[in-house]
Enzyme design. Structure first.
Site, short mmCIF file in Angstrom:
data_model
loop_
_atom_site.label_atom_id
_atom_site.label_comp_id
_atom_site.label_asym_id
_atom_site.label_seq_id
_atom_site.Cartn_x
_atom_site.Cartn_y
_atom_site.Cartn_z
N ARG A 164 -0.87 8.94 4.61
CA ARG A 164 -2.22 7.47 5.01
C ARG A 164 -2.46 7.42 3.74
O ARG A 164 -3.04 6.30 4.65
CB ARG A 164 -1.59 7.16 6.40
N SER A 238 3.42 1.85 13.71
CA SER A 238 2.32 2.54 14.30
C SER A 238 1.05 2.42 14.48
O SER A 238 0.67 2.29 12.94
CB SER A 238 2.73 4.31 13.56
N GLU A 334 -3.71 3.15 11.17
CA GLU A 334 -3.63 2.72 10.25
C GLU A 334 -3.78 1.29 9.52
O GLU A 334 -4.12 1.57 8.11
CB GLU A 334 -2.03 3.27 10.62
#
Length: 338
Positions: A164, A238, A334
């Site tokens: 990520r 998420s 995130e």
């Protein structure tokens, strides 16, 4: 190049948080970026690059000049015996690209179906799901430098992909606009099924050799069952990254919590399921103000109606403190929090 003033950003913000951009320019071609840079006033203004807004938490109005990337187009640029290279404009919706490649008869992206956001945002985050990351299919991308106006092409090594993560969150953060992305889809196609939810689908259906369209349908069904539709319930998917821990840390956590969901990584580390950790701390279905934890998946924070950015941030910090207090692990968010 049209300049819009006092533009509500709710339409670009999946979480549905109220915010306004005082000035917004829609980027539909590389030349639009260069015109902004050449403008006597806009060229010197601080800039914020916005894709679909599906991974952005707004806590304030935007004084920066917002560059809304809307470059379109999907095409095959090269075919060889071992791969098909597909190019897409950065403003295309990611899921539309996945569906389009399947319509072309080209598989390879199906595990990444229904991930919200745009094609240009995908390499920034190095999006991933169900055993596949964008980096596994990446060929190259084009950016326009926000200082020089030059077009620069970057390969995978230059993008510095991580979990990520990418160079666009580090050295190139806020310094360039991604305009086009090229993906290498391998031939012959092989399904990626080494993920628990997909293994369950194989067991449930008895289909041991699914085609790409079947995997696509499975992934869509799994995501729809787990995750709220952002068009109905504001969310960014998420909210936290799955933490990576050493083998020793993982053994210690398993000794205390044998049911912790964990996955071995190629480098010897283990990935823990952040949703499981949050659920184990009792957060599923809980709320702070109008921001809450989704009752079907603890990894997802939702806007229950009328939430403001500070409520989302307060909830996220409370979850981080709770997980750290029980497991000694810090969860990293995130989304970009502005």
């Amino acid at each position: 190049m049209g300049i819009e003033h006092d533009v509500p950003l709710r339409e670009h913000n999946t979480f549905g948080l109220p915010a306004t951009a005082r000035r917004l320019v829609r980027i539909r071609h590389e030349s639009d970026v260069r015109r902004v840079l050449a403008h006597p006033e806009l060229g010197r203004a601080p800039k914020f690059v916005l894709g679909g807004g599906s991974n952005v938490i707004l806590t304030r109005d935007m004084p920066e000049l917002v560059l809304k990337v809307e470059v379109r187009g999907i095409r095959v640029v090269r075919e060889t015996d071992d791969a098909v290279v597909v190019e897409a404009g950065a403003g295309e919706r990611w899921h539309d690209l996945v569906a389009c490649t399947l319509d072309m008869g080209v598989g390879g992206l199906e595990n990444l179906a229904l991930i919200p956001g745009t094609v240009g945002a995908a390499p920034v985050q190095n999006i991933g799901a169900y055993g596949l990351e964008l980096a596994d299919r990446f060929a190259s991308l084009d950016t326009v430098d926000l200082v020089t106006g030059r077009t620069v092409t970057l390969d995978a090594s230059q993008c510095r992909f991580g979990y990520r993560d990418s160079v666009f969150k580090g050295a190139l953060a806020g310094k360039s606009v991604i305009t086009r992305v090229r993906l290498r889809l391998p031939r012959p196609w092989r399904p990626v099924l080494g993920y628990l939810d997909l293994e369950r689908k194989v067991a449930e259906t008895g289909v041991t050799e699914p085609d790409a369209r079947t995997v696509f349908d499975w992934v869509c069904a799994i995501r729809r069952a787990k995750l709220p539709d952002p068009a109905r319930v504001g969310n960014v998917g998420s909210f936290f990254k799955n933490p990576l821990v050493s083998a020793e840390q993982c053994r210690d956590i398993i000794a205390r919590d044998p049911h912790v969901v964990h996955y071995p990584m190629p480098d010897g580390q283990f990935k823990l399921a952040a949703g499981w950790l949050i659920d184990a701390c009792g957060w599923k279905g809980k709320a702070i103000g109008h921001a809450g934890v989704y009752d079907r998946q603890a990894l997802v924070l939702v806007n229950r109606g009328g939430a403001i950015g500070s409520e989302v941030v307060t909830l996220a910090r409370a979850i981080q403190e709770s997980v750290y207090g029980r497991f000694g692990i810090r969860l990293d968010p995130e989304p970009v929090i502005v």
